[in-house]
Design a protein around this motif. Structure first.
Motif, PDB file in Angstrom:
ATOM      1  N   VAL A  28     105.560  96.426 -41.764  1.00 22.11           N
ATOM      2  CA  VAL A  28     106.853  96.802 -42.353  1.00 22.11           C
ATOM      3  C   VAL A  28     106.941  96.315 -43.792  1.00 22.11           C
ATOM      4  CG1 VAL A  28     109.353  96.421 -42.204  1.00 22.11           C
ATOM      5  CG2 VAL A  28     108.057  96.928 -40.141  1.00 22.11           C
ATOM      6  N   MET A  29     106.444  95.111 -44.068  1.00 18.98           N
ATOM      7  CA  MET A  29     106.482  94.574 -45.436  1.00 18.98           C
ATOM      8  C   MET A  29     105.644  95.419 -46.383  1.00 18.98           C
ATOM      9  SD  MET A  29     106.457  90.467 -44.794  1.00 18.98           S
ATOM     10  CE  MET A  29     106.142  90.060 -46.495  1.00 18.98           C
ATOM     11  N   LYS A  30     104.467  95.871 -45.937  1.00 20.73           N
ATOM     12  CA  LYS A  30     103.623  96.719 -46.783  1.00 20.73           C
ATOM     13  C   LYS A  30     104.322  98.038 -47.085  1.00 20.73           C
ATOM     14  CE  LYS A  30      99.120  94.867 -45.534  1.00 20.73           C
ATOM     15  NZ  LYS A  30      97.847  95.124 -44.862  1.00 20.73           N
ATOM     16  N   ASP A  31     104.904  98.643 -46.042  1.00 19.30           N
ATOM     17  CA  ASP A  31     105.636  99.894 -46.249  1.00 19.30           C
ATOM     18  C   ASP A  31     106.830  99.679 -47.168  1.00 19.30           C
ATOM     19  OD1 ASP A  31     106.298 102.713 -45.649  1.00 19.30           O
ATOM     20  OD2 ASP A  31     108.047 101.810 -44.667  1.00 19.30           O
ATOM     21  N   LEU A  32     107.520  98.577 -46.972  1.00 22.62           N
ATOM     22  CA  LEU A  32     108.687  98.263 -47.797  1.00 22.62           C
ATOM     23  C   LEU A  32     108.297  98.092 -49.265  1.00 22.62           C
ATOM     24  CD1 LEU A  32     111.711  97.699 -47.874  1.00 22.62           C
ATOM     25  CD2 LEU A  32     111.234  95.350 -47.203  1.00 22.62           C
ATOM     26  N   LEU A  33     107.182  97.424 -49.521  1.00 18.79           N
ATOM     27  CA  LEU A  33     106.727  97.257 -50.911  1.00 18.79           C
ATOM     28  C   LEU A  33     106.383  98.599 -51.555  1.00 18.79           C
ATOM     29  CD1 LEU A  33     104.509  94.049 -50.770  1.00 18.79           C
ATOM     30  CD2 LEU A  33     106.706  94.344 -51.920  1.00 18.79           C
ATOM     31  N   ILE A  34     105.795  99.504 -50.784  1.00 23.68           N
ATOM     32  CA  ILE A  34     105.485 100.838 -51.312  1.00 23.68           C
ATOM     33  C   ILE A  34     106.772 101.575 -51.650  1.00 23.68           C
ATOM     34  CG2 ILE A  34     104.558 103.107 -50.698  1.00 23.68           C
ATOM     35  CD1 ILE A  34     102.389 101.564 -49.078  1.00 23.68           C
ATOM     36  N   GLN A  35     107.742 101.526 -50.737  1.00 20.60           N
ATOM     37  CA  GLN A  35     109.019 102.205 -50.971  1.00 20.60           C
ATOM     38  C   GLN A  35     109.763 101.592 -52.154  1.00 20.60           C
ATOM     39  OE1 GLN A  35     109.866 105.045 -49.477  1.00 20.60           O
ATOM     40  NE2 GLN A  35     107.924 104.879 -48.391  1.00 20.60           N
ATOM     41  N   ILE A  36     109.726 100.267 -52.257  1.00 19.28           N
ATOM     42  CA  ILE A  36     110.363  99.599 -53.404  1.00 19.28           C
ATOM     43  C   ILE A  36     109.731 100.093 -54.701  1.00 19.28           C
ATOM     44  CG2 ILE A  36     110.571  97.390 -54.613  1.00 19.28           C
ATOM     45  CD1 ILE A  36     111.079  96.084 -51.870  1.00 19.28           C
TER      46      ILE A  36
END
Length: 110
Positions: A28-36
């Motif tokens: 989730v953190m990796k996906d969140l960083l991409i979205q950010i």
């Protein structure tokens, strides 16, 4: 982009972060960083556009004040009408990205 950000914020809001395994948190953190990253890029582009429209609006106000022509008054009104949605959209992007930062920090701490 505003709808996409709102949808992603809802998804993050309803996510039960406390019950996640470390692997799930990492994913989730990796996906969140991409979205950010995507939303930060969009925010930067809209900041540039908003600043340009604000400068053009100020110039048209000065032009209308000095030239006192109906065309300059109409141009000023046009810029003001266009500037308002740009400011509202940038506000949404700015606050949304800030909220995503808090979700990232929450995941990192848990």
């Amino acid at each position: 982009m505003g709808k996409r950000l709102k949808d992603y914020l809802k998804k993050m809001e309803h996510m039960e972060m406390e019950n996640m395994t470390e692997e799930e948190k990492e994913k989730v953190m990796k996906d969140l960083l991409i979205q950010i990253g995507f939303f930060q890029h969009e925010r930067l582009i809209h900041l540039i556009v908003t600043v340009i429209f604000a400068l053009l609006t100020m110039l048209s106000i000065l032009g209308a004040a000095f030239l006192q022509q109906i065309s300059m008054f109409l141009l000023t009104i046009l810029f003001l009408v266009l500037l308002a949605p740009y400011i509202m959209h940038y506000y949404l992007l700015e606050n949304g990205v800030q909220k995503l930062y808090t979700y990232y920090d929450k995941l990192r701490i848990l």
